[in-house]
Design a protein around this motif. Structure first.
Motif, mmCIF file in Angstrom:
data_model
loop_
_atom_site.group_PDB
_atom_site.id
_atom_site.type_symbol
_atom_site.label_atom_id
_atom_site.label_comp_id
_atom_site.label_asym_id
_atom_site.label_seq_id
_atom_site.Cartn_x
_atom_site.Cartn_y
_atom_site.Cartn_z
ATOM 1 N N UNK A 177 1.503 0.627 5.707
ATOM 2 C CA UNK A 177 1.710 0.565 7.154
ATOM 3 C C UNK A 177 1.396 -0.849 7.612
ATOM 4 N N UNK A 178 2.315 -1.449 8.348
ATOM 5 C CA UNK A 178 2.109 -2.787 8.889
ATOM 6 C C UNK A 178 2.030 -2.756 10.399
ATOM 7 N N UNK A 202 -4.157 3.341 13.395
ATOM 8 C CA UNK A 202 -3.257 3.453 12.251
ATOM 9 C C UNK A 202 -1.984 4.213 12.612
ATOM 10 N N UNK A 203 -2.107 5.256 13.391
ATOM 11 C CA UNK A 203 -0.944 6.083 13.766
ATOM 12 C C UNK A 203 0.093 5.298 14.569
ATOM 13 N N UNK A 204 -0.294 4.163 15.167
ATOM 14 C CA UNK A 204 0.625 3.373 15.986
ATOM 15 C C UNK A 204 1.270 2.217 15.215
ATOM 16 N N UNK A 205 1.003 2.117 13.914
ATOM 17 C CA UNK A 205 1.585 1.048 13.105
ATOM 18 C C UNK A 205 2.991 1.377 12.645
ATOM 19 N N UNK A 206 3.642 0.405 12.010
ATOM 20 C CA UNK A 206 4.983 0.586 11.451
ATOM 21 C C UNK A 206 4.840 1.157 10.041
ATOM 22 N N UNK A 251 2.260 -10.454 14.617
ATOM 23 C CA UNK A 251 3.115 -9.298 14.330
ATOM 24 C C UNK A 251 4.176 -9.751 13.328
ATOM 25 N N UNK A 252 4.466 -8.914 12.336
ATOM 26 C CA UNK A 252 5.333 -9.301 11.222
ATOM 27 C C UNK A 252 6.608 -8.467 11.225
ATOM 28 N N UNK A 253 7.723 -9.126 10.905
ATOM 29 C CA UNK A 253 8.969 -8.416 10.657
ATOM 30 C C UNK A 253 9.019 -8.137 9.154
ATOM 31 N N UNK A 254 8.565 -6.957 8.755
ATOM 32 C CA UNK A 254 8.521 -6.603 7.332
ATOM 33 C C UNK A 254 9.934 -6.306 6.847
ATOM 34 N N UNK A 299 1.084 -12.312 -0.536
ATOM 35 C CA UNK A 299 1.688 -13.648 -0.622
ATOM 36 C C UNK A 299 2.936 -13.730 0.254
ATOM 37 N N UNK A 300 3.791 -12.719 0.174
ATOM 38 C CA UNK A 300 5.043 -12.738 0.934
ATOM 39 C C UNK A 300 4.807 -12.760 2.442
ATOM 40 N N UNK A 301 3.794 -12.029 2.904
ATOM 41 C CA UNK A 301 3.569 -11.897 4.346
ATOM 42 C C UNK A 301 2.321 -12.629 4.832
ATOM 43 N N UNK A 302 1.781 -13.510 4.004
ATOM 44 C CA UNK A 302 0.648 -14.372 4.378
ATOM 45 C C UNK A 302 -0.563 -13.557 4.849
#
Length: 195
Positions: A99-100, A107-111, A140-143, A166-169
């Motif tokens: 979950x991001x 936690x329930x409000x994450x992506x 905020x990240x665009x996964x 690594x990919x998402x810092x």
């Protein structure tokens, strides 16, 4: 008589020692976490680092508790580094939950990127380690990851925590915890859900 703070510090040291003893650090993460992630399953089953449980006990999504800045975002990852076994982990780390963009500790409000799948170690493969990590995001990240349902195994193998970080810092490990489990009869039901 020991004060509550003395007991807390003793328990914290014991908990942290588990991460090195069971090789969570360095197999999954680079250093011991600063805090223990609070994990509670049904029937008030609380997870302490290294606790041995059954797949039946952890089949449903747990409640998580960690200290968070309500104005920041966090990423939760749950992996099994021992797939299909600790001695032959060619599919590890196997992703059980991801979950991001969790606002604070909600936690329930994450992506939800990968829906929760409980422990499912194959028969006769011994104890598996199920590791939870929470990282603070710097924004905020665009996964750019496929969304995985709890009915699919596809896309879950060989998904290392370090590669995601690594990919998402993701550099700030906020909290972690883990349990261990080996096969029980529930695993048959779990595998039957996969398409």
């Amino acid at each position: 008589m020991k004060s509550k703070i003395d007991v807390f510090l003793r328990d914290r040291k014991t908990n942290m020692e588990c991460f090195s003893h069971d090789r969570i650090c360095p197999d999954v993460i680079d250093s011991d976490p600063l805090a223990i992630l609070g994990i509670t399953y049904e029937n008030d089953l609380k997870i302490k680092p290294g606790k041995v449980v059954t797949p039946t006990q952890v089949q449903n999504e747990p409640t998580l508790i960690y200290d968070a800045d309500p104005s920041s975002y966090y990423t939760l990852i749950m992996h099994d580094p021992d797939a299909p076994s600790r001695e032959n982990n060619i599919n590890g780390e196997w992703q059980h939950w991801l979950i991001g963009n969790i606002p604070g500790n909600r936690v329930k409000d994450g992506d939800v990127l990968s829906e929760y799948i409980g422990a499912g170690p194959p028969k006769d493969t011994g104890l598996h380690r199920y590791v939870f990590v929470v990282f603070k995001q710097d924004r905020k990240i665009n996964f750019e990851l496929p969304r995985l349902t709890c009915h699919t195994m596809k896309g879950r193998a060989k998904q290392k925590v370090r590669d995601i970080c690594k990919k998402y810092h993701l550099t700030e490990l906020v909290a972690s915890n883990y349990f261990m489990a080996e096969w029980d009869e529930y695993v048959v039901q779990l595998y039957a859900k996969f398409r």
